[in-house]
Design a protein around this motif. Structure first.
Motif, PDB file in Angstrom:
ATOM      1  N   GLN A 138      -6.303  18.418 -28.968  1.00 57.95           N
ATOM      2  CA  GLN A 138      -5.215  18.925 -28.128  1.00 57.95           C
ATOM      3  C   GLN A 138      -4.476  17.728 -27.542  1.00 57.95           C
ATOM      4  O   GLN A 138      -5.077  16.680 -27.279  1.00 57.95           O
ATOM      5  N   ILE A 139      -3.175  17.915 -27.310  1.00 63.96           N
ATOM      6  CA  ILE A 139      -2.377  16.801 -26.810  1.00 63.96           C
ATOM      7  C   ILE A 139      -1.742  17.130 -25.456  1.00 63.96           C
ATOM      8  O   ILE A 139      -2.068  16.518 -24.447  1.00 63.96           O
ATOM      9  N   ILE A 140      -0.855  18.100 -25.427  1.00 66.21           N
ATOM     10  CA  ILE A 140      -0.149  18.424 -24.189  1.00 66.21           C
ATOM     11  C   ILE A 140      -0.476  19.832 -23.690  1.00 66.21           C
ATOM     12  O   ILE A 140      -0.046  20.216 -22.604  1.00 66.21           O
ATOM     13  N   LYS A 141      -1.242  20.602 -24.476  1.00 68.92           N
ATOM     14  CA  LYS A 141      -1.611  21.951 -24.060  1.00 68.92           C
ATOM     15  C   LYS A 141      -2.825  22.432 -24.833  1.00 68.92           C
ATOM     16  O   LYS A 141      -3.221  21.827 -25.820  1.00 68.92           O
ATOM     17  N   TRP A 142      -3.363  23.557 -24.377  1.00 63.96           N
ATOM     18  CA  TRP A 142      -4.459  24.234 -25.077  1.00 63.96           C
ATOM     19  C   TRP A 142      -3.853  25.339 -25.959  1.00 63.96           C
ATOM     20  O   TRP A 142      -2.665  25.647 -25.845  1.00 63.96           O
ATOM     21  N   PRO A 143      -4.649  25.956 -26.834  1.00 58.69           N
ATOM     22  CA  PRO A 143      -4.079  27.020 -27.686  1.00 58.69           C
ATOM     23  C   PRO A 143      -3.664  28.247 -26.876  1.00 58.69           C
ATOM     24  O   PRO A 143      -4.192  28.486 -25.789  1.00 58.69           O
ATOM     25  N   PHE A 144      -2.739  29.013 -27.399  1.00 57.93           N
ATOM     26  CA  PHE A 144      -2.500  30.343 -26.859  1.00 57.93           C
ATOM     27  C   PHE A 144      -3.809  31.120 -26.992  1.00 57.93           C
ATOM     28  O   PHE A 144      -4.545  30.956 -27.957  1.00 57.93           O
ATOM     29  N   GLN A 145      -4.117  31.960 -26.013  1.00 58.23           N
ATOM     30  CA  GLN A 145      -5.400  32.670 -25.942  1.00 58.23           C
ATOM     31  C   GLN A 145      -6.559  31.653 -25.923  1.00 58.23           C
ATOM     32  O   GLN A 145      -7.457  31.682 -26.757  1.00 58.23           O
ATOM     33  N   THR A 146      -6.505  30.758 -24.969  1.00 63.07           N
ATOM     34  CA  THR A 146      -7.557  29.758 -24.804  1.00 63.07           C
ATOM     35  C   THR A 146      -8.904  30.441 -24.620  1.00 63.07           C
ATOM     36  O   THR A 146      -9.031  31.428 -23.890  1.00 63.07           O
ATOM     37  N   MET A 218      -8.972  19.668 -15.951  1.00 69.00           N
ATOM     38  CA  MET A 218      -7.726  20.380 -16.232  1.00 69.00           C
ATOM     39  C   MET A 218      -7.919  21.876 -15.992  1.00 69.00           C
ATOM     40  O   MET A 218      -8.941  22.446 -16.370  1.00 69.00           O
ATOM     41  N   TRP A 219      -6.910  22.457 -15.364  1.00 68.42           N
ATOM     42  CA  TRP A 219      -6.908  23.895 -15.111  1.00 68.42           C
ATOM     43  C   TRP A 219      -5.857  24.518 -16.026  1.00 68.42           C
ATOM     44  O   TRP A 219      -4.657  24.223 -15.912  1.00 68.42           O
ATOM     45  N   VAL A 220      -6.300  25.387 -16.933  1.00 65.91           N
ATOM     46  CA  VAL A 220      -5.448  25.898 -18.011  1.00 65.91           C
ATOM     47  C   VAL A 220      -5.236  27.406 -17.862  1.00 65.91           C
ATOM     48  O   VAL A 220      -6.204  28.159 -17.685  1.00 65.91           O
ATOM     49  N   GLU A 221      -3.980  27.826 -17.924  1.00 72.59           N
ATOM     50  CA  GLU A 221      -3.679  29.269 -17.969  1.00 72.59           C
ATOM     51  C   GLU A 221      -4.030  29.759 -19.368  1.00 72.59           C
ATOM     52  O   GLU A 221      -3.438  29.301 -20.349  1.00 72.59           O
ATOM     53  N   PRO A 222      -4.990  30.684 -19.532  1.00 67.94           N
ATOM     54  CA  PRO A 222      -5.530  30.996 -20.864  1.00 67.94           C
ATOM     55  C   PRO A 222      -4.591  31.729 -21.818  1.00 67.94           C
ATOM     56  O   PRO A 222      -4.706  31.559 -23.032  1.00 67.94           O
ATOM     57  N   GLU A 223      -3.678  32.535 -21.324  1.00 76.64           N
ATOM     58  CA  GLU A 223      -2.804  33.290 -22.226  1.00 76.64           C
ATOM     59  C   GLU A 223      -1.809  32.354 -22.925  1.00 76.64           C
ATOM     60  O   GLU A 223      -1.555  32.481 -24.119  1.00 76.64           O
ATOM     61  N   THR A 224      -1.240  31.408 -22.179  1.00 74.80           N
ATOM     62  CA  THR A 224      -0.251  30.489 -22.744  1.00 74.80           C
ATOM     63  C   THR A 224      -0.862  29.160 -23.190  1.00 74.80           C
ATOM     64  O   THR A 224      -0.268  28.448 -23.997  1.00 74.80           O
ATOM     65  N   GLY A 225      -2.032  28.807 -22.636  1.00 76.82           N
ATOM     66  CA  GLY A 225      -2.652  27.519 -22.949  1.00 76.82           C
ATOM     67  C   GLY A 225      -2.007  26.351 -22.208  1.00 76.82           C
ATOM     68  O   GLY A 225      -2.288  25.185 -22.508  1.00 76.82           O
ATOM     69  N   VAL A 226      -1.176  26.632 -21.222  1.00 76.92           N
ATOM     70  CA  VAL A 226      -0.469  25.583 -20.483  1.00 76.92           C
ATOM     71  C   VAL A 226      -1.384  24.977 -19.413  1.00 76.92           C
ATOM     72  O   VAL A 226      -2.125  25.690 -18.730  1.00 76.92           O
ATOM     73  N   ILE A 227      -1.311  23.656 -19.272  1.00 74.70           N
ATOM     74  CA  ILE A 227      -2.064  22.960 -18.239  1.00 74.70           C
ATOM     75  C   ILE A 227      -1.305  23.117 -16.917  1.00 74.70           C
ATOM     76  O   ILE A 227      -0.246  22.528 -16.718  1.00 74.70           O
ATOM     77  N   ILE A 228      -1.837  23.941 -16.027  1.00 75.85           N
ATOM     78  CA  ILE A 228      -1.187  24.220 -14.755  1.00 75.85           C
ATOM     79  C   ILE A 228      -1.417  23.082 -13.763  1.00 75.85           C
ATOM     80  O   ILE A 228      -0.526  22.709 -12.993  1.00 75.85           O
ATOM     81  N   LYS A 229      -2.617  22.518 -13.820  1.00 75.31           N
ATOM     82  CA  LYS A 229      -2.968  21.435 -12.901  1.00 75.31           C
ATOM     83  C   LYS A 229      -3.908  20.469 -13.611  1.00 75.31           C
ATOM     84  O   LYS A 229      -4.739  20.883 -14.420  1.00 75.31           O
ATOM     85  N   GLY A 230      -3.756  19.190 -13.324  1.00 74.07           N
ATOM     86  CA  GLY A 230      -4.624  18.183 -13.916  1.00 74.07           C
ATOM     87  C   GLY A 230      -5.030  17.146 -12.892  1.00 74.07           C
ATOM     88  O   GLY A 230      -4.319  16.901 -11.913  1.00 74.07           O
TER      89      GLY A 230
END
Length: 336
Positions: A138-146, A218-230
């Motif tokens: 992973q580089i800038i985000k996690w997968p959708f449906q983490t 890292m705190w990741v929103e699981p539906e989008t895989g976006v890193i909300i906080k790091g």
């Protein structure tokens, strides 16, 4: 009969729409935009560091800015060439204790990722500081449906992936997130020329090893895989092989996404996460159940409308025969 046919048609439409949303529309919505242009800021007001401007140890605020800009044309060309849904982007990351150039540290990267999974793809002449670089993980985000599992995450300092382990669920400003943690042990990543007085020795230029360790969260929103906080707890030291020389701190800092960055992420991606979940889960379930109910209701109405074992033509004949028996012709000769 006409009403039952209409109900059956509506039911079939609802079922088809449910499948369309889940298996067609969702796949086209759950992708990283190729024209992405985002910026994240991390800061630590009490960092310790070697102040290159003063050639002496320093302490105070240190901030890291990460900017990601998508290359739409290169992304489209890479997608056509590889047969995958690719995003190519440029990433700039700089760390400094003030706004005076040059920064304490700076990295420029050109990276390609899969737009669905967020994983690095080996293509497109990817580089780091102008040198050809093969990225992975992973580089800038996690997968959708983490998922609640470990993921490899590329660390640009050591030039290879580290393991980020699932550490539980959390909540940030009402948004459900997954927490991931990982560590990089103290590792040499480059050499650099520094004044020997940093190590308590007579002043002259000397080549030192620069080592780095990091405890990353890292705190990741699981539906989008976006890193909300790091958050990164970094420790970098300079070390030389000389008698009496003790390692010198290059930087020691715990940098966290700024409050403004976290709030912006929550505001933007909480609604996107809800929209994706509606398309992926709730809309297909509701439409699917409604379609099934309407289909069954339409079939039931159709069956109730016609007696068992008799077609519509037969029923008409039976009715005509009964009427004839009840009202026989008065002129018997008309029957021959």
């Amino acid at each position: 009969m006409r009403k039952s046919a209409i109900i059956v048609g509506i039911g079939a439409f609802c079922l088809a729409l449910a499948l369309l949303l889940r298996f067609f529309a969702y796949d086209r919505l759950a992708v990283v935009p190729v024209d992405q242009n985002t910026q994240q800021t991390l800061s630590d007001p009490n960092a310790k560091y070697f102040d290159a401007d003063k050639v002496a140890p320093g302490q105070g605020n240190v901030a890291t800015t990460v900017t990601v800009v998508g290359d739409k044309k290169a992304s489209e060309e890479a997608s056509d060439k590889t047969g995958k849904n690719v995003m190519v982007f440029n990433k700039w990351q700089s760390t400094d204790n003030n706004d005076v150039k040059p920064p304490m540290d700076a990295v420029v990267q050109r990276i390609a990722i899969d737009r669905h999974t967020g994983e690095a793809i080996d293509c497109c002449s990817t580089t780091q500081n102008g040198k050809p670089t093969k990225y992975s993980g992973q580089i800038i985000k996690w997968p959708f449906q983490t998922e609640k599992k470990s993921y490899p995450y590329y660390d640009g300092t050591i030039g290879k992936p580290m393991t980020m382990k699932f550490a539980g669920e959390d909540e940030i400003e009402g948004l459900k997130v997954y927490k991931f943690t990982g560590s990089v042990p103290m590792t040499k990543f480059r050499e650099q020329e520094v004044p020997q007085k940093l190590f308590g020795l007579p002043d002259k230029a000397v080549t030192a090893d620069r080592l780095y360790s990091n405890n990353r969260t890292m705190w990741v929103e699981p539906e989008t895989g976006v890193i909300i906080k790091g958050q990164e707890q970094q420790h970098q030291i300079l070390k030389i092989d000389a008698k009496g020389a003790k390692p010198a701190t290059a930087i020691q800092t715990t940098q966290t996404f700024s409050d403004a960055t976290v709030k912006k992420n929550v505001d933007e991606y909480s609604s996107k996460a809800t929209s994706l979940k509606i398309v992926r889960v709730w809309a297909p379930i509701v439409l699917g159940l409604l379609g099934l109910v309407l289909l069954l209701a339409g079939v039931a109405m159709s069956l109730r409308a016609r007696p068992s074992g008799a077609s519509d033509d037969t029923q008409d004949e039976l009715v005509s025969w009964d009427e004839m028996n009840q009202n026989p012709p008065t002129d018997r000769t008309d029957r021959f």
